[in-house]
Enzyme design. Sequence first.
Site, PDB file in Angstrom:
ATOM      1  N   GLN A   1      41.752 -63.146 -67.889  1.00 26.05           N
ATOM      2  CA  GLN A   1      41.432 -63.188 -68.924  1.00 26.05           C
ATOM      3  C   GLN A   1      41.156 -64.355 -69.765  1.00 26.05           C
ATOM      4  O   GLN A   1      40.160 -64.648 -70.238  1.00 26.05           O
ATOM      5  CB  GLN A   1      42.495 -62.381 -69.988  1.00 26.05           C
ATOM      6  CG  GLN A   1      41.940 -62.287 -71.134  1.00 26.05           C
ATOM      7  CD  GLN A   1      42.886 -61.711 -72.179  1.00 26.05           C
ATOM      8  OE1 GLN A   1      44.113 -61.058 -71.545  1.00 26.05           O
ATOM      9  NE2 GLN A   1      42.758 -61.250 -73.490  1.00 26.05           N
TER      10      GLN A   1
ATOM     11  N   TYR B   1      50.511 -44.481 -80.430  1.00 26.25           N
ATOM     12  CA  TYR B   1      49.352 -45.016 -79.539  1.00 26.25           C
ATOM     13  C   TYR B   1      48.272 -44.878 -80.493  1.00 26.25           C
ATOM     14  O   TYR B   1      47.366 -46.010 -80.360  1.00 26.25           O
ATOM     15  CB  TYR B   1      49.282 -43.819 -78.358  1.00 26.25           C
ATOM     16  CG  TYR B   1      48.397 -44.551 -77.403  1.00 26.25           C
ATOM     17  CD1 TYR B   1      48.783 -45.574 -76.496  1.00 26.25           C
ATOM     18  CD2 TYR B   1      47.105 -43.976 -77.080  1.00 26.25           C
ATOM     19  CE1 TYR B   1      48.040 -46.184 -75.614  1.00 26.25           C
ATOM     20  CE2 TYR B   1      46.427 -44.488 -76.144  1.00 26.25           C
ATOM     21  CZ  TYR B   1      46.971 -45.447 -75.171  1.00 26.25           C
ATOM     22  OH  TYR B   1      46.187 -46.117 -74.173  1.00 26.25           O
TER      23      TYR B   1
ATOM     24  N   LYS C   1      40.538 -44.591 -75.775  1.00 25.61           N
ATOM     25  CA  LYS C   1      40.591 -44.160 -74.569  1.00 25.61           C
ATOM     26  C   LYS C   1      39.757 -42.864 -74.482  1.00 25.61           C
ATOM     27  O   LYS C   1      39.266 -42.343 -73.435  1.00 25.61           O
ATOM     28  CB  LYS C   1      42.072 -43.739 -74.239  1.00 25.61           C
ATOM     29  CG  LYS C   1      43.038 -44.793 -73.825  1.00 25.61           C
ATOM     30  CD  LYS C   1      42.508 -45.894 -72.748  1.00 25.61           C
ATOM     31  CE  LYS C   1      43.570 -46.722 -72.089  1.00 25.61           C
ATOM     32  NZ  LYS C   1      43.090 -47.930 -71.233  1.00 25.61           N
TER      33      LYS C   1
HETATM   34  P1  NAD Z   1      48.487 -55.377 -67.914  1.00 23.90           P
HETATM   35  O1  NAD Z   1      49.169 -55.920 -69.020  1.00 23.90           O
HETATM   36  O2  NAD Z   1      49.269 -55.736 -66.710  1.00 23.90           O
HETATM   37  O3  NAD Z   1      47.281 -55.338 -67.901  1.00 23.90           O
HETATM   38  C1  NAD Z   1      46.180 -55.357 -68.913  1.00 23.90           C
HETATM   39  C2  NAD Z   1      45.169 -56.337 -68.632  1.00 23.90           C
HETATM   40  O4  NAD Z   1      44.323 -56.250 -69.553  1.00 23.90           O
HETATM   41  C3  NAD Z   1      45.686 -57.825 -68.416  1.00 23.90           C
HETATM   42  O5  NAD Z   1      45.397 -58.318 -67.243  1.00 23.90           O
HETATM   43  C4  NAD Z   1      44.930 -58.377 -69.598  1.00 23.90           C
HETATM   44  O6  NAD Z   1      44.443 -59.794 -69.182  1.00 23.90           O
HETATM   45  C5  NAD Z   1      43.744 -57.634 -69.744  1.00 23.90           C
HETATM   46  N1  NAD Z   1      42.905 -57.739 -70.717  1.00 23.90           N
HETATM   47  C6  NAD Z   1      43.143 -57.617 -72.016  1.00 23.90           C
HETATM   48  N2  NAD Z   1      42.131 -57.973 -73.167  1.00 23.90           N
HETATM   49  C7  NAD Z   1      41.302 -58.561 -72.153  1.00 23.90           C
HETATM   50  C8  NAD Z   1      40.096 -59.251 -72.487  1.00 23.90           C
HETATM   51  N3  NAD Z   1      39.744 -59.405 -73.574  1.00 23.90           N
HETATM   52  N4  NAD Z   1      39.462 -59.841 -71.383  1.00 23.90           N
HETATM   53  C9  NAD Z   1      39.772 -59.597 -70.416  1.00 23.90           C
HETATM   54  N5  NAD Z   1      40.978 -58.828 -70.039  1.00 23.90           N
HETATM   55  C10 NAD Z   1      41.834 -58.537 -70.826  1.00 23.90           C
HETATM   56  O7  NAD Z   1      49.089 -53.748 -68.347  1.00 23.90           O
HETATM   57  P2  NAD Z   1      48.629 -52.368 -67.499  1.00 23.90           P
HETATM   58  O8  NAD Z   1      49.615 -51.409 -67.967  1.00 23.90           O
HETATM   59  O9  NAD Z   1      48.420 -52.591 -65.988  1.00 23.90           O
HETATM   60  O10 NAD Z   1      47.176 -52.008 -67.959  1.00 23.90           O
HETATM   61  C11 NAD Z   1      46.100 -51.769 -67.521  1.00 23.90           C
HETATM   62  C12 NAD Z   1      45.310 -50.577 -67.784  1.00 23.90           C
HETATM   63  O11 NAD Z   1      46.308 -49.500 -67.823  1.00 23.90           O
HETATM   64  C13 NAD Z   1      44.946 -50.528 -69.404  1.00 23.90           C
HETATM   65  O12 NAD Z   1      43.660 -49.970 -69.592  1.00 23.90           O
HETATM   66  C14 NAD Z   1      45.815 -49.582 -70.008  1.00 23.90           C
HETATM   67  O13 NAD Z   1      45.435 -48.868 -70.961  1.00 23.90           O
HETATM   68  C15 NAD Z   1      46.124 -48.595 -68.695  1.00 23.90           C
HETATM   69  N6  NAD Z   1      47.306 -47.754 -68.661  1.00 23.90           N
HETATM   70  C16 NAD Z   1      48.564 -48.133 -68.748  1.00 23.90           C
HETATM   71  C17 NAD Z   1      49.658 -47.364 -68.969  1.00 23.90           C
HETATM   72  C18 NAD Z   1      51.047 -47.890 -68.909  1.00 23.90           C
HETATM   73  O14 NAD Z   1      51.815 -47.218 -69.293  1.00 23.90           O
HETATM   74  N7  NAD Z   1      51.266 -49.181 -68.605  1.00 23.90           N
HETATM   75  C19 NAD Z   1      49.633 -45.922 -68.759  1.00 23.90           C
HETATM   76  C20 NAD Z   1      48.080 -45.639 -68.666  1.00 23.90           C
HETATM   77  C21 NAD Z   1      46.987 -46.280 -68.689  1.00 23.90           C
HETATM   78  O1  0WE Z   2      47.255 -48.482 -72.865  1.00 27.03           O
HETATM   79  C1  0WE Z   2      48.331 -48.699 -73.037  1.00 27.03           C
HETATM   80  C2  0WE Z   2      48.585 -49.985 -73.756  1.00 27.03           C
HETATM   81  C3  0WE Z   2      47.371 -51.001 -73.950  1.00 27.03           C
HETATM   82  C4  0WE Z   2      47.802 -51.894 -74.787  1.00 27.03           C
HETATM   83  C5  0WE Z   2      48.922 -52.601 -74.965  1.00 27.03           C
HETATM   84  C6  0WE Z   2      49.165 -53.732 -75.828  1.00 27.03           C
HETATM   85  C7  0WE Z   2      50.353 -54.221 -76.109  1.00 27.03           C
HETATM   86  C8  0WE Z   2      50.090 -55.703 -76.465  1.00 27.03           C
HETATM   87  C9  0WE Z   2      46.767 -52.334 -75.825  1.00 27.03           C
HETATM   88  N1  0WE Z   2      46.827 -53.473 -76.667  1.00 27.03           N
HETATM   89  C10 0WE Z   2      47.990 -54.170 -76.844  1.00 27.03           C
HETATM   90  N2  0WE Z   2      48.059 -55.054 -77.771  1.00 27.03           N
HETATM   91  C11 0WE Z   2      48.994 -55.899 -77.768  1.00 27.03           C
HETATM   92  O2  0WE Z   2      49.109 -56.849 -78.590  1.00 27.03           O
HETATM   93  N3  0WE Z   2      49.135 -47.830 -72.548  1.00 27.03           N
HETATM   94  C12 0WE Z   2      48.979 -46.596 -71.910  1.00 27.03           C
HETATM   95  C13 0WE Z   2      50.669 -48.040 -72.469  1.00 27.03           C
HETATM   96  C14 0WE Z   2      51.275 -47.525 -73.677  1.00 27.03           C
HETATM   97  O3  0WE Z   2      51.040 -48.500 -74.922  1.00 27.03           O
HETATM   98  C15 0WE Z   2      51.836 -47.613 -75.926  1.00 27.03           C
HETATM   99  C16 0WE Z   2      52.203 -46.329 -75.217  1.00 27.03           C
HETATM  100  C17 0WE Z   2      51.972 -46.378 -73.817  1.00 27.03           C
HETATM  101  C18 0WE Z   2      51.912 -45.334 -72.924  1.00 27.03           C
HETATM  102  C19 0WE Z   2      51.656 -47.872 -77.434  1.00 27.03           C
HETATM  103  C20 0WE Z   2      52.418 -46.717 -78.104  1.00 27.03           C
HETATM  104  C21 0WE Z   2      52.920 -45.733 -77.507  1.00 27.03           C
HETATM  105  C22 0WE Z   2      52.724 -45.243 -76.109  1.00 27.03           C
END
Ligand code: NAD
Ligand code: 0WE
Length: 261
Positions: free
Chosen positions: A40, A157, A164
Site C-alpha cells: 500500500q 461493522y 461488502k
Molecule cells: P490486513 O490488515 O492484513 O489486510 C488489509 C490490507 O488492506 C492491508 O494489506 C492494507 O495495506 C490493505 N489496504 C487498505 N487500504 C488500502 C489502499 N488504499 N490501497 C492498498 N491497500 C490497502 O487484514 P485482513 O484481515 O487480512 O484483511 C484482508 C481482507 O479480508 C479485507 O478485505 C477484509 O475485509 C477481509 N476479511 C477480513 C476478516 C477478518 O476478520 N480479519 C474477515 C472477513 C474478511
Molecule cells: O472487513 C473487516 C475489517 C476491515 C477494516 C478494518 C479497519 C481497521 C482500521 C476496514 N477499515 C478499517 N479501518 C481502520 O482504520 N473485517 C471483516 C474484520 C472486522 O472488522 C470489524 C468486524 C470484523 C469481523 C469491525 C466491526 C465489527 C466486526
Amino acid sequence: MGFLEGKRALIVGLASNRSIAWGCAQAMRNQGAELAFTYQNEKLQGRVEKMAAEFDSDIALPCDVGSDTDIERVFERLDDFWDHVDIIIHSVAFAPREALEGDYLDAITRENFNVAHEISSYSFAAIAKAGRNMMEGRDGAMLTMSYLGAERSMPNYNVMGLAKASLEANVRYMAESLGPDGIRVNGISAGPIKTLAAAGISNFRKMLTHVETYAPMRRNITTEDVGNTAAFLCSDLAAGITGEITYVDSGYNNVGMAMEV
Ligand code: NAD
Ligand code: 0WE
C-alpha cells in the site's frame, strides 16, 4: 506436483504474516504458483519485500488502490517480469476508523460511505479493468475477501457491511463481464480472524468467542483455512465455478439458533 504448478499469481493486500493475503500466498506457493505482490505505501514496502523473498519472489510493486495511476503502473511494471498473469487475489478493505464503531446512522457520513466503497469494492473492478489484458485467454481467476456483514447487520461493522454487499455484487457482475475472456471471479466470505484490520476493533475478542461457542465447527478459522480455499478457487480444479461467494467460517452463517454448551 501442486495443482497451481505453472500459474502466476498477483497478491494485493499483504501487510503482515497474519494477513489473509499471507495465508493465500502460503497455500498458493505450496501448490506450485509463482507469486508477485503489491504494497500500500512506503511504510509497508520493506516488510512486503521481505515476505515476498520468503515466498521466492522478487516482485513487490507499490499500489494504493485509491489511485488509478498506481493501479495502471502495477501492470505496466509487472509486464517487465511476466508476459501474463493467471490469478489476482484482492484482499483489501478500508473505512475510516470512526465509521466502525457505535450506532450505524450516527457513524455513517457521505465521506466515509464513499471511502469505504471506493477502497473496498470499486478497487476490485479497477484492478480487473487494468489487469484484463494480461489475464485474458488463459483460464484466469480473480478472488476477493468478504464478510457476513454484507448480508446481515453486525454490531460496529456499519458502512463496511454496505461496501461488502457492493463487493459481492461486483463479483457477480465481473464474472459475467470476464467469463468470455476465460476469467473466473469469486469471493470468500471469511469468519473473523485477528489480523491488523481487526486490531483495535471494539469487542473483537467477544466475536471470536461467539464463533467458538455457536459455529457448527466450534472453532475459529485460520488464514490457512482461507488460503487453502483460495488456492482451490483459483485453480483449474474449480474450472466450473464463477460468480460465487464461498463461506470459510466454520459454518457460522448456517446457524439459525444454537444451544449453548
Ligand atoms: P490486513 O490488515 O492484513 O489486510 C488489509 C490490507 O488492506 C492491508 O494489506 C492494507 O495495506 C490493505 N489496504 C487498505 N487500504 C488500502 C489502499 N488504499 N490501497 C492498498 N491497500 C490497502 O487484514 P485482513 O484481515 O487480512 O484483511 C484482508 C481482507 O479480508 C479485507 O478485505 C477484509 O475485509 C477481509 N476479511 C477480513 C476478516 C477478518 O476478520 N480479519 C474477515 C472477513 C474478511
Ligand atoms: O472487513 C473487516 C475489517 C476491515 C477494516 C478494518 C479497519 C481497521 C482500521 C476496514 N477499515 C478499517 N479501518 C481502520 O482504520 N473485517 C471483516 C474484520 C472486522 O472488522 C470489524 C468486524 C470484523 C469481523 C469491525 C466491526 C465489527 C466486526
